[in-house]
Design an enzyme around this catalytic site. Structure first.
Site, short mmCIF file in Angstrom:
data_model
loop_
_atom_site.label_atom_id
_atom_site.label_comp_id
_atom_site.label_asym_id
_atom_site.label_seq_id
_atom_site.Cartn_x
_atom_site.Cartn_y
_atom_site.Cartn_z
N GLU A 1 -0.41 -15.82 6.84
CA GLU A 1 -0.71 -13.86 6.19
C GLU A 1 -1.54 -15.12 4.69
O GLU A 1 -0.92 -15.94 4.39
CB GLU A 1 0.68 -13.21 6.18
CG GLU A 1 0.78 -12.66 6.99
CD GLU A 1 2.16 -11.90 6.94
OE1 GLU A 1 2.07 -11.41 5.47
OE2 GLU A 1 2.53 -10.97 7.61
N HIS B 1 0.19 -5.99 6.63
CA HIS B 1 2.36 -6.44 6.15
C HIS B 1 2.43 -5.58 5.64
O HIS B 1 2.30 -5.10 4.52
CB HIS B 1 1.83 -7.85 6.14
CG HIS B 1 4.14 -7.82 5.31
ND1 HIS B 1 4.30 -9.47 5.89
CD2 HIS B 1 4.66 -7.79 5.18
CE1 HIS B 1 5.61 -9.42 5.05
NE2 HIS B 1 5.82 -7.72 5.38
N ARG C 1 8.67 -11.05 11.39
CA ARG C 1 7.97 -12.03 10.92
C ARG C 1 6.78 -12.61 11.79
O ARG C 1 6.88 -12.12 12.96
CB ARG C 1 9.24 -12.86 10.46
CG ARG C 1 9.87 -12.96 9.14
CD ARG C 1 8.79 -12.35 7.82
NE ARG C 1 9.20 -12.46 6.48
CZ ARG C 1 9.92 -11.02 5.85
NH1 ARG C 1 9.13 -10.17 6.78
NH2 ARG C 1 9.97 -11.56 4.90
C1 3PG Z 1 10.40 -7.80 3.62
O1 3PG Z 1 10.83 -9.13 3.70
O2 3PG Z 1 11.31 -7.53 2.62
C2 3PG Z 1 9.06 -6.96 3.63
O3 3PG Z 1 8.87 -7.96 4.66
C3 3PG Z 1 8.31 -6.65 2.30
O4 3PG Z 1 8.32 -7.91 1.50
P1 3PG Z 1 6.60 -7.74 0.76
O5 3PG Z 1 6.19 -5.85 0.69
O6 3PG Z 1 7.67 -8.21 -0.60
O7 3PG Z 1 5.97 -8.03 1.17
#
Ligand code: 3PG
Length: 315
Positions: free
Chosen positions: A259, A278, A230
């Protein structure tokens, strides 16, 4: 009715639609606001903030499905107080994230020059070959894992195949067979001895700024720091100062706080900061597995116990 606020696999939306009414609406839209009052369930990802403010407008809510692992965007205590179950997909993207760690690490350490036209002469060919020489192989490096959970363990297993020595630090005392060949060590030792430090801690608030000035003072001046956990785990100001002073060091950061990255982020424009949006979990297979959180959502709606409830309070 189930309110889906962020994109999930269409097959999972269709599966749910066969069973109940669905509304797909992003936070901030008028459709979202009106649907909230009738929603018995919500399916969210990273960017839907489920706090008191949202919950007071959702009186019928029974379950929140987090398509993914992290639940730091959901006020778990407030949900528990209201009797709202939270489910997630804890192992859905571990493989994708581990693959990202090595894809980004190899991209940072190996030049792969591609030839698009015949060289003018042998000297140009020779230059290409000389410039591609990597300073070190992965097998010469020590990897440090901060967190040896689901993702950390997969990373350790791959590191072993590359011949890397691996140290790890974890809150839990892990039995030897669960360590994938990694050696337990204090966080200070991991930071001080490792050439590559990869962060795999969870999203508990106590991990905020785990990588701060003090931690960065210990890290090698030419270390590679990888963060796929994170954004708030790393103090961006401290890291930017470290990277400016230590030009041979590099940071590969897939997660940020906040973000999207703000225009005033101190990390933007630093030649030794590699920033990605991300995407460590971004494989079709991981997205599909994350999206199947709808099964647990449906279990709760039909009175069954979910397979993957999120922890109410952090372990
Ligand atoms: C998670 O916590 O699973 C990852 O950060 C990815 O999540 P996302 O693609 O929904 O942002």
């Amino acid at each position: 009715m189930v309110l889906i606020t962020e994109p999930i696999d269409p097959a999972c939306v269709a599966w749910l639609r066969e069973r109940t009414d669905i509304v797909e609406a992003s936070v901030g839209t008028s459709e979202f606001q009106t649907s909230l009052a009738n929603a018995q369930a919500m399916v969210v990802r990273t960017y839907t903030i489920v706090g008191q403010e949202l919950l007071v407008s959702a009186p019928k809510l029974k379950v929140i499905g987090r398509a993914g692992v992290g639940v730091d965007n959901i006020d778990l205590v407030a949900c528990a107080d209201r009797g709202i179950r939270v489910v997630h997909t804890p192992d859905a993207n571990s493989t994708a994230v581990a693959e990202y760690v090595f894809a980004s690490l190899l991209a940072a350490t190996r030049a792969i020059p591609t030839v698009i036209h015949a060289p003018r002469d042998r000297a140009e060919w020779t230059d290409l070959r000389r410039d591609a020489i990597a300073r070190r192989e992965l097998g010469e490096m020590t990897l440090g894992l901060v967190g040896l959970g689901r993702v950390g363990r997969r990373v350790a297993r791959i590191a072993r195949a590359f011949g890397m020595r691996t140290l790890y630090t974890d809150l839990l005392d892990l039995p030897e067979p669960d360590r994938e060949g990694a050696e337990p060590a204090s966080i200070d030792r991991v930071l001080a001895e490792c050439d590559v430090v990869s962060l795999h801690v969870d999203d508990r608030p106590g991990n905020r700024h785990l990588i701060n000035d003090r931690a960065l003072q210990r890290i090698k001046p030419d270390a590679i720091l990888i963060n796929t956990s994170r954004g708030f785990v790393v103090d961006a100001q401290s890291l930017a100062a470290f990277l400016r002073t230590n030009k041979a060091a590099r940071a590969i950061l897939d997660v940020h706080d906040p973000e999207p990255i703000c225009p005033d982020s101190p990390l933007l424009g630093l030649p030794n900061a590699i920033l990605t949006p991300h995407v460590a979990a971004a494989t079709a297979a991981a997205h599909a597995r994350m999206s199947w959180v709808v099964r647990d959502v449906w279990r709760v709606l039909t009175g069954e116990e979910p397979h993957h409830p999120a922890p109410t309070v952090h372990r």
